[in-house]
Design an enzyme around this catalytic site. Structure first.
Site, PDB file in Angstrom:
ATOM      1  N   HIS A 130      36.500  12.772  -5.021  1.00 25.51           N
ATOM      2  CA  HIS A 130      35.693  11.550  -5.032  1.00 25.51           C
ATOM      3  C   HIS A 130      34.876  11.327  -3.750  1.00 25.51           C
ATOM      4  O   HIS A 130      34.800  10.205  -3.236  1.00 25.51           O
ATOM      5  CB  HIS A 130      36.592  10.330  -5.280  1.00 25.51           C
ATOM      6  CG  HIS A 130      37.212  10.287  -6.648  1.00 25.51           C
ATOM      7  ND1 HIS A 130      36.669  10.926  -7.741  1.00 25.51           N
ATOM      8  CD2 HIS A 130      38.340   9.661  -7.109  1.00 25.51           C
ATOM      9  CE1 HIS A 130      37.430  10.689  -8.813  1.00 25.51           C
ATOM     10  NE2 HIS A 130      38.451   9.952  -8.456  1.00 25.51           N
ATOM     11  N   HIS A 205      34.368   4.130 -11.512  1.00 24.21           N
ATOM     12  CA  HIS A 205      35.812   4.295 -11.602  1.00 24.21           C
ATOM     13  C   HIS A 205      36.507   3.011 -12.058  1.00 24.21           C
ATOM     14  O   HIS A 205      37.572   2.638 -11.532  1.00 24.21           O
ATOM     15  CB  HIS A 205      36.347   4.767 -10.248  1.00 24.21           C
ATOM     16  CG  HIS A 205      37.523   5.668 -10.343  1.00 24.21           C
ATOM     17  ND1 HIS A 205      38.791   5.200 -10.577  1.00 24.21           N
ATOM     18  CD2 HIS A 205      37.630   7.006 -10.252  1.00 24.21           C
ATOM     19  CE1 HIS A 205      39.627   6.225 -10.605  1.00 24.21           C
ATOM     20  NE2 HIS A 205      38.942   7.340 -10.415  1.00 24.21           N
ATOM     21  N   GLU A 341      35.351   8.148 -17.185  1.00 19.30           N
ATOM     22  CA  GLU A 341      34.353   8.431 -16.154  1.00 19.30           C
ATOM     23  C   GLU A 341      33.356   9.469 -16.657  1.00 19.30           C
ATOM     24  O   GLU A 341      33.712  10.646 -16.781  1.00 19.30           O
ATOM     25  CB  GLU A 341      35.047   8.964 -14.898  1.00 19.30           C
ATOM     26  CG  GLU A 341      36.168   8.084 -14.392  1.00 19.30           C
ATOM     27  CD  GLU A 341      37.166   8.851 -13.512  1.00 19.30           C
ATOM     28  OE1 GLU A 341      36.751   9.579 -12.602  1.00 19.30           O
ATOM     29  OE2 GLU A 341      38.377   8.718 -13.757  1.00 19.30           O
TER      30      GLU A 341
HETATM   31  C1  BGC Z   1      41.320  11.332 -11.067  1.00 17.11           C
HETATM   32  C2  BGC Z   1      42.784  11.191 -10.785  1.00 17.11           C
HETATM   33  C3  BGC Z   1      42.937  10.446  -9.492  1.00 17.11           C
HETATM   34  C4  BGC Z   1      42.262   9.114  -9.611  1.00 17.11           C
HETATM   35  C5  BGC Z   1      42.308   8.393  -8.290  1.00 17.11           C
HETATM   36  C6  BGC Z   1      40.704   9.965 -11.169  1.00 17.11           C
HETATM   37  O1  BGC Z   1      39.344  10.075 -11.383  1.00 17.11           O
HETATM   38  O2  BGC Z   1      41.083  12.064 -12.232  1.00 17.11           O
HETATM   39  O3  BGC Z   1      43.401  12.445 -10.692  1.00 17.11           O
HETATM   40  O4  BGC Z   1      44.275  10.281  -9.137  1.00 17.11           O
HETATM   41  O5  BGC Z   1      40.916   9.295  -9.953  1.00 17.11           O
HETATM   42  O6  BGC Z   1      42.188   7.072  -8.451  1.00 17.11           O
END
Ligand code: BGC
Length: 397
Positions: A130, A205, A341
């Protein structure tokens, strides 16, 4: 007497709002300061049906989303915090944030572009997740400009990420526009330009629980994902490179299925439940957006339909939630929300040119564009007769 009158007035206004007579409106509120002393604002957008969306300048984040159920009762269906400090805490889970420059994982934080190797932060075990941990897009304060068009209004957030920020090449001028329409759809439009070749994958998210954020589980929500295939992962959740059919696996959501029905078959895997990228079926000719997923809470009737122009969608079922305290005294329990997402596939920078894998490289002169629509509606209760008819038809097929 006065109290009685006030309650009566409030009830009347709420009926008026839910009956479709509210006026669309958008206004800004102060939300406090970041730990670096930057001012953070929240924009509250209301449509003419009384549906409300709150977005904040830190992380261009979706902070609240109030949607009606089949009896026109409004509930906030996304996770969030009451103040900026909550969002700055280590348990923030990227709640509602705009994630970038590269959402999802990049193996060992490494990729090669035009023969040059780049090393990004490794903030998720051995991998990059991310956008990194310093100034990833969820953590910076974006500029905001509100707008109103006939039938919709919203906020456009912009952020210029300097060349080399979080290790990514190129100055990136990014924007994300949130538009709430009078048809109860929230449209997210991302765009970006760069001055050097770079990689990009922006997404949102938001954690949804359609029974209302803070409700204990999403096991009873039903889900349909319009994907015949997915990208299997290794022990660190990095795609193996294979594109495999969902058929015969607990990831087969081609028919509407309750999330809790098969999730435990995945508990002992590296994903610990649902945390997978689905390869969306190709758009039909002439379609700008494809239907990616449908999430329904059968009890309240709230239904979320996700549309996008992206090739993938990560369905993350909240396996890492552990009771964090959120807004309005809510507790966010294990598997009590899911993220849908829209994105290019995880680790695409290391699969460029491979058959079936999408482009994630952005070059000077090109524009990155991504649209995701979260459309809200209600599903009426099924009569027993209709349910019996449906199950008989299913048995036949
Ligand atoms: C991921 C997860 C991760 C989470 C974090 C998601 O987009 O796929 O693996 O733990 O984000 O908040």
């Amino acid at each position: 007497m006065i109290r009685f009158f006030a309650c009566g007035l409030a009830a009347f206004l709420s009926v008026v709002a839910s009956a479709g007579f509210a006026r669309a409106d958008i206004h800004a509120l102060d939300f406090g300061k970041t730990k670096n002393g930057e001012d953070v604002k929240i924009y509250e957008i209301t449509n003419e049906n009384g549906m409300k969306v709150r977005v904040m300048t830190r992380g261009a984040t979706l902070v609240g989303l109030e949607a009606p159920d089949r009896n026109r009762r409004i509930s906030d269906v996304v996770f969030g915090f009451d103040n900026v400090q909550g969002y700055e805490s280590k348990d923030n889970g990227y709640f509602g944030a705009t994630v970038g420059r590269y959402a999802n994982r990049i193996a060992k934080g490494k990729f090669t572009l035009d023969g040059k190797e780049y090393q990004l932060a490794t903030n998720d075990g051995p991998n990059h997740l991310h956008g990194g941990d310093g100034r990833s897009f969820d953590k910076v304060v974006w500029k905001a400009r509100r707008f109103e068009n006939p039938g919709e209004c919203g906020v456009k957030f912009t952020y210029t990420s300097p060349d080399g920020e979080e290790g990514y090449p190129g100055t990136l001028e990014a924007s994300v526009t949130y538009t709430l329409t009078d048809k109860n759809a929230l449209r997210l439009e991302y765009s970006a330009k760069t001055d050097k070749p770079t990689i990009i994958n922006l997404t949102n998210h938001a954690y949804f629980n359609l029974a209302g954020a803070g409700s204990p589980t999403i096991n009873d929500h039903t889900l349909r994902i319009f994907a015949d295939k997915y990208t299997p992962v290794d022990a660190t959740l990095i795609p193996t490179g294979e594109i495999a059919p969902v058929e015969g696996t607990p990831l087969d959501f081609r028919k509407t299925t309750a999330i809790g029905q098969r999730v435990d078959q995945l508990t002992a895997t590296s994903a610990k439940g649902y945390d997978h990228n689905f390869v969306l079926n190709p758009k039909k000719r002439g379609e700008e957006l494809t239907k990616a997923a449908e999430l329904v809470d059968p009890a309240s009737g709230r239904k979320l339909t996700v549309y996008t122009d992206q090739p993938g969608i990560q369905f993350y079922g909240g396996n890492f939630l552990n009771g964090v305290k959120g807004k309005n005294g809510q507790t966010y329990a294990y598997r009590s929300a899911c993220c849908l997402e829209t994105q290019v596939f995880p680790d695409s920078p290391n699969h460029q040119g491979q058959e079936g894998w999408p482009n994630c490289v952005l070059r000077p002169g090109e524009s990155y564009k991504h649209t995701c629509v979260y459309a809200f509606s209600v599903k009426e209760k099924e009569t027993k007769r209709a349910a019996d008819k449906k199950s008989a038809k299913e048995k036949k097929s």
